[in-house]
Write a protein that holds these residues in place. Structure first.
Motif, PDB file in Angstrom:
ATOM      1  N   LEU A   1     -49.888  26.201  25.326  1.00  0.00           N
ATOM      2  CA  LEU A   1     -49.527  27.415  24.598  1.00  0.00           C
ATOM      3  C   LEU A   1     -50.331  28.605  25.084  1.00  0.00           C
ATOM      4  CD1 LEU A   1     -49.166  26.036  20.953  1.00  0.00           C
ATOM      5  CD2 LEU A   1     -47.342  26.788  22.474  1.00  0.00           C
ATOM      6  N   LYS A   2     -51.601  28.366  25.408  1.00  0.00           N
ATOM      7  CA  LYS A   2     -52.460  29.446  25.892  1.00  0.00           C
ATOM      8  C   LYS A   2     -51.971  29.973  27.239  1.00  0.00           C
ATOM      9  CE  LYS A   2     -57.310  30.636  26.671  1.00  0.00           C
ATOM     10  NZ  LYS A   2     -58.708  30.138  26.712  1.00  0.00           N
ATOM     11  N   VAL A   3     -51.542  29.047  28.114  1.00  0.00           N
ATOM     12  CA  VAL A   3     -51.043  29.453  29.428  1.00  0.00           C
ATOM     13  C   VAL A   3     -49.725  30.214  29.302  1.00  0.00           C
ATOM     14  CG1 VAL A   3     -50.127  28.608  31.622  1.00  0.00           C
ATOM     15  CG2 VAL A   3     -52.211  27.601  30.681  1.00  0.00           C
ATOM     16  N   PHE A   4     -48.798  29.633  28.546  1.00  0.00           N
ATOM     17  CA  PHE A   4     -47.464  30.228  28.477  1.00  0.00           C
ATOM     18  C   PHE A   4     -47.432  31.523  27.667  1.00  0.00           C
ATOM     19  CE2 PHE A   4     -46.004  26.132  30.019  1.00  0.00           C
ATOM     20  CZ  PHE A   4     -44.950  26.506  30.850  1.00  0.00           C
ATOM     21  N   SER A   5     -48.368  31.691  26.726  1.00  0.00           N
ATOM     22  CA  SER A   5     -48.389  32.929  25.937  1.00  0.00           C
ATOM     23  C   SER A   5     -48.649  34.150  26.809  1.00  0.00           C
ATOM     24  CB  SER A   5     -49.447  32.839  24.833  1.00  0.00           C
ATOM     25  OG  SER A   5     -50.737  32.697  25.388  1.00  0.00           O
ATOM     26  N   THR A   6     -49.419  33.976  27.883  1.00  0.00           N
ATOM     27  CA  THR A   6     -49.659  35.089  28.810  1.00  0.00           C
ATOM     28  C   THR A   6     -48.696  35.062  29.995  1.00  0.00           C
ATOM     29  OG1 THR A   6     -51.371  33.760  29.919  1.00  0.00           O
ATOM     30  CG2 THR A   6     -52.089  35.308  28.216  1.00  0.00           C
TER      31      THR A   6
ATOM     32  N   VAL B   1     -55.966  32.311  31.638  1.00  0.00           N
ATOM     33  CA  VAL B   1     -56.117  31.045  32.351  1.00  0.00           C
ATOM     34  C   VAL B   1     -55.385  31.125  33.685  1.00  0.00           C
ATOM     35  CG1 VAL B   1     -55.697  28.570  32.283  1.00  0.00           C
ATOM     36  CG2 VAL B   1     -56.275  29.798  30.188  1.00  0.00           C
ATOM     37  N   THR B   2     -56.116  30.977  34.783  1.00  0.00           N
ATOM     38  CA  THR B   2     -55.534  30.987  36.127  1.00  0.00           C
ATOM     39  C   THR B   2     -56.187  29.902  36.970  1.00  0.00           C
ATOM     40  OG1 THR B   2     -57.140  32.674  36.811  1.00  0.00           O
ATOM     41  CG2 THR B   2     -54.953  33.456  36.114  1.00  0.00           C
ATOM     42  N   GLU B   3     -55.537  29.537  38.052  1.00  0.00           N
ATOM     43  CA  GLU B   3     -56.099  28.584  39.006  1.00  0.00           C
ATOM     44  C   GLU B   3     -55.787  29.076  40.412  1.00  0.00           C
ATOM     45  OE1 GLU B   3     -58.135  26.493  40.816  1.00  0.00           O
ATOM     46  OE2 GLU B   3     -58.159  25.648  38.778  1.00  0.00           O
ATOM     47  N   TYR B   4     -56.826  29.585  41.101  1.00  0.00           N
ATOM     48  CA  TYR B   4     -56.670  30.123  42.455  1.00  0.00           C
ATOM     49  C   TYR B   4     -57.084  29.110  43.528  1.00  0.00           C
ATOM     50  CZ  TYR B   4     -55.971  34.855  40.567  1.00  0.00           C
ATOM     51  OH  TYR B   4     -55.481  35.953  39.910  1.00  0.00           O
ATOM     52  N   PHE B   5     -57.548  27.925  43.112  1.00  0.00           N
ATOM     53  CA  PHE B   5     -58.007  26.874  44.019  1.00  0.00           C
ATOM     54  C   PHE B   5     -59.187  27.335  44.862  1.00  0.00           C
ATOM     55  CE2 PHE B   5     -53.440  26.127  43.318  1.00  0.00           C
ATOM     56  CZ  PHE B   5     -53.509  24.861  42.728  1.00  0.00           C
ATOM     57  N   VAL B   6     -60.022  28.219  44.270  1.00  0.00           N
ATOM     58  CA  VAL B   6     -61.261  28.648  44.906  1.00  0.00           C
ATOM     59  C   VAL B   6     -62.349  28.653  43.829  1.00  0.00           C
ATOM     60  CG1 VAL B   6     -60.143  30.074  46.679  1.00  0.00           C
ATOM     61  CG2 VAL B   6     -60.755  31.091  44.478  1.00  0.00           C
ATOM     62  N   ASP B   7     -63.588  28.850  44.255  1.00  0.00           N
ATOM     63  CA  ASP B   7     -64.687  28.974  43.310  1.00  0.00           C
ATOM     64  C   ASP B   7     -64.546  30.311  42.563  1.00  0.00           C
ATOM     65  OD1 ASP B   7     -67.007  29.121  41.887  1.00  0.00           O
ATOM     66  OD2 ASP B   7     -68.338  28.671  43.580  1.00  0.00           O
ATOM     67  N   GLN B   8     -64.150  30.242  41.277  1.00  0.00           N
ATOM     68  CA  GLN B   8     -63.829  31.451  40.523  1.00  0.00           C
ATOM     69  C   GLN B   8     -65.076  32.279  40.219  1.00  0.00           C
ATOM     70  OE1 GLN B   8     -60.896  31.558  37.597  1.00  0.00           O
ATOM     71  NE2 GLN B   8     -59.668  29.887  38.433  1.00  0.00           N
ATOM     72  N   GLU B   9     -66.248  31.670  40.175  1.00  0.00           N
ATOM     73  CA  GLU B   9     -67.477  32.445  39.970  1.00  0.00           C
ATOM     74  C   GLU B   9     -67.833  33.231  41.236  1.00  0.00           C
ATOM     75  OE1 GLU B   9     -70.668  30.074  38.596  1.00  0.00           O
ATOM     76  OE2 GLU B   9     -69.681  29.524  36.702  1.00  0.00           O
TER      77      GLU B   9
ATOM     78  N   LEU C   1     -49.526  29.425  36.186  1.00  0.00           N
ATOM     79  CA  LEU C   1     -48.835  28.142  36.013  1.00  0.00           C
ATOM     80  C   LEU C   1     -49.517  27.020  36.785  1.00  0.00           C
ATOM     81  CD1 LEU C   1     -45.117  29.342  36.211  1.00  0.00           C
ATOM     82  CD2 LEU C   1     -46.463  28.843  34.172  1.00  0.00           C
ATOM     83  N   THR C   2     -50.201  27.341  37.895  1.00  0.00           N
ATOM     84  CA  THR C   2     -50.896  26.288  38.648  1.00  0.00           C
ATOM     85  C   THR C   2     -52.056  25.688  37.864  1.00  0.00           C
ATOM     86  OG1 THR C   2     -52.192  28.039  39.725  1.00  0.00           O
ATOM     87  CG2 THR C   2     -50.301  27.148  40.938  1.00  0.00           C
ATOM     88  N   ALA C   3     -52.511  26.399  36.823  1.00  0.00           N
ATOM     89  CA  ALA C   3     -53.575  25.845  35.972  1.00  0.00           C
ATOM     90  C   ALA C   3     -53.104  24.590  35.261  1.00  0.00           C
ATOM     91  CB  ALA C   3     -54.024  26.891  34.955  1.00  0.00           C
ATOM     92  N   LEU C   4     -51.797  24.441  35.081  1.00  0.00           N
ATOM     93  CA  LEU C   4     -51.253  23.243  34.441  1.00  0.00           C
ATOM     94  C   LEU C   4     -51.391  22.017  35.336  1.00  0.00           C
ATOM     95  CD1 LEU C   4     -47.960  24.819  33.009  1.00  0.00           C
ATOM     96  CD2 LEU C   4     -50.040  24.280  31.728  1.00  0.00           C
ATOM     97  N   ILE C   5     -51.559  22.253  36.647  1.00  0.00           N
ATOM     98  CA  ILE C   5     -51.675  21.134  37.596  1.00  0.00           C
ATOM     99  C   ILE C   5     -53.095  20.564  37.587  1.00  0.00           C
ATOM    100  CG2 ILE C   5     -51.465  20.464  40.022  1.00  0.00           C
ATOM    101  CD1 ILE C   5     -49.455  22.753  40.364  1.00  0.00           C
ATOM    102  N   THR C   6     -54.091  21.435  37.513  1.00  0.00           N
ATOM    103  CA  THR C   6     -55.488  21.023  37.686  1.00  0.00           C
ATOM    104  C   THR C   6     -56.221  20.753  36.379  1.00  0.00           C
ATOM    105  OG1 THR C   6     -56.180  23.348  37.732  1.00  0.00           O
ATOM    106  CG2 THR C   6     -55.666  22.301  39.842  1.00  0.00           C
ATOM    107  N   THR C   7     -55.605  21.070  35.259  1.00  0.00           N
ATOM    108  CA  THR C   7     -56.270  20.916  33.963  1.00  0.00           C
ATOM    109  C   THR C   7     -55.458  19.983  33.075  1.00  0.00           C
ATOM    110  OG1 THR C   7     -57.041  23.207  34.161  1.00  0.00           O
ATOM    111  CG2 THR C   7     -57.262  22.162  31.996  1.00  0.00           C
ATOM    112  N   LYS C   8     -56.174  19.221  32.271  1.00  0.00           N
ATOM    113  CA  LYS C   8     -55.495  18.324  31.334  1.00  0.00           C
ATOM    114  C   LYS C   8     -54.668  19.147  30.348  1.00  0.00           C
ATOM    115  CE  LYS C   8     -56.311  14.648  27.974  1.00  0.00           C
ATOM    116  NZ  LYS C   8     -57.328  13.828  27.260  1.00  0.00           N
ATOM    117  N   CYS C   9     -53.413  18.811  30.244  1.00  0.00           N
ATOM    118  CA  CYS C   9     -52.481  19.614  29.452  1.00  0.00           C
ATOM    119  C   CYS C   9     -52.444  19.147  27.998  1.00  0.00           C
ATOM    120  CB  CYS C   9     -51.082  19.553  30.053  1.00  0.00           C
ATOM    121  SG  CYS C   9     -50.961  20.330  31.659  1.00  0.00           S
ATOM    122  N   THR C  10     -53.175  19.860  27.164  1.00  0.00           N
ATOM    123  CA  THR C  10     -53.053  19.666  25.723  1.00  0.00           C
ATOM    124  C   THR C  10     -52.076  20.704  25.176  1.00  0.00           C
ATOM    125  OG1 THR C  10     -54.889  21.164  25.262  1.00  0.00           O
ATOM    126  CG2 THR C  10     -55.429  18.831  25.587  1.00  0.00           C
ATOM    127  N   VAL C  11     -51.682  20.524  23.934  1.00  0.00           N
ATOM    128  CA  VAL C  11     -50.729  21.462  23.332  1.00  0.00           C
ATOM    129  C   VAL C  11     -51.328  22.860  23.281  1.00  0.00           C
ATOM    130  CG1 VAL C  11     -49.435  22.043  21.241  1.00  0.00           C
ATOM    131  CG2 VAL C  11     -49.623  19.654  21.975  1.00  0.00           C
TER     132      VAL C  11
END
Length: 396
Positions: free
Chosen positions: A63-68, A166-174, A49-59
């Protein structure tokens, strides 16, 4: 003496012990297990759900975030509700223990043994299925690397879109890719164990209730046996009639009470799962459709597994409700088919009372709103597909 907790639910006990939810285990280590498992499951939902904060929220992104996220929220709800109700689960097992140890007739013990084997068989099947699903889901993120190593395929040819939750851990994901992957795999394992352990535990209780209904039917059949009608005077025959009818009605009432307690204790859980199940099924069908149109084959497999699990859980729960209802009603058809007309008049009146009660529609309802049955499973599926078509029309 038969120990229901260890003999009838042995595999369920192992699964629940693995995630700290076995009701007879109250040590500090089991409490730590429960907190750790709940923390891992809930944190994964939060990081999605934190991915919704850092990424532009398109429809499409929402849907991709909430489906998982809703699917993994399933596991959090199931885990927390079962954790809260562990003392109720212990009470249910103790009731089964008392009922089982009060059975003296060999045929009744054979019937109960048959339903015990059904419980064990269902648990083994669902556990095997969960292991296969976890194996596939943990393999999907590293599948391109495996292909590249084994088949010597260039990296440019491995641009197939491996499923990314889709996740957001607020770290370098690579940089922390393998730690994130470890967290994801832990969620897969704990979530699958939670769903399997709690689901098969409730399923096992329902199967044993079916066994109690079957024993009640067996006792009704034994009321008018040929052996009892021979060489017994009228006084003794009347006493035997009364005792046998009492025993049949007693275990039938215990079975109904057992099911009502089971439903009332997990009523809120069932209602939440129905609501989230419809939403999640619609979103996952849409996500699979969206990835199919964009050629992401690995993602299609991921969402297909999710859809199948949701449909399987919905079908099994509704099918069990249908089977329980049929077992509950079978006792009345058994009562009708026995030679009740050969019994004394006061016994005929007791049997007539049972038949009148059986003529009434009997349902195992959840909060008076939902009746588990195959018909309602079809209805839930139709509603989910309707929501999917609405999402498709919105996209266009």
């Amino acid at each position: 003496m038969i120990c229901v907790e260890t003999q009838h639910f042995n595999l369920n006990r192992i699964l629940l012990l693995a995630i700290g939810l076995w009701p007879y285990q109250n040590s500090k280590f089991s409490q730590f297990q429960a907190i750790l498992c709940f923390g891992i499951l809930s944190s994964f939902v939060v990081f999605q759900l934190t991915a919704l904060i850092t990424t532009k929220c398109t429809v499409d992104f929402i849907l991709k975030v909430f489906s998982t996220a809703i699917v993994y929220n399933f596991h959090v709800i199931i885990y927390s509700m079962f954790w809260i109700n562990t003392h109720h689960v212990r009470n249910l097992l103790e009731q089964l223990h008392c009922i089982c140890n009060n059975l003296k007739d060999e045929n009744e013990l054979t019937i109960f043994k048959k339903y015990e084997n059904n419980t064990r068989r269902c648990t083994i099947i669902f556990t095997s299925f969960a292991v296969c699903c976890v194996f596939i889901l943990t393999l999907l993120p590293i599948w391109p690397q495996i292909l590249g190593t084994v088949l010597y395929i260039n990296e440019s040819q491995l641009q197939s879109q491996t499923i990314q939750i889709v996740t957001e851990y607020f770290v370098d994901q690579e940089k922390y890719y393998y730690l994130i992957l470890l967290h994801t795999d832990a969620v897969f394992c704990i979530g699958a164990t939670t769903l399997t352990a709690t689901g098969t535990m409730i399923l096992g209780c329902a199967i044993h209730a079916c066994g109690m209904f079957k024993i009640a039917s067996y006792r009704m059949e034994q009321i008018m046996t040929t052996e009892m009608l021979k060489n017994i005077n009228l006084k003794n025959r009347a006493m035997i009639y009364n005792k046998k009818i009492f025993n049949a009605v007693e275990i039938h009432c215990k079975a109904i009470k057992f099911i009502n307690v089971l439903l009332s204790n997990f009523e809120s859980l069932f209602l939440l799962l129905i609501m989230f199940g419809v939403i999640s099924l619609s979103l996952n069908i849409f996500a699979m459709y969206w990835n199919a149109t964009h050629g992401n084959k690995d993602a299609i497999l991921f969402y297909l597994i999710g859809i199948f699990i949701i449909l399987l859980c919905s079908f099994v729960s509704n099918y069990v409700g249908e089977v329980l209802l049929s077992h509950n009603n079978y006792i009345y058809s058994t009562t009708y088919n026995i030679r009740w007309y050969m019994a004394p008049l006061h016994v005929q009146k007791m049997i007539l009372f049972i038949l009148q009660r059986g003529s009434q529609t009997s349902h195992l309802s959840i909060a008076g709103l939902f009746i588990p049955s195959i018909e309602n499973f079809v209805m839930i599926t139709k509603v989910s597909i309707s929501y999917f078509t609405v999402l498709c029309s919105m996209q266009q």
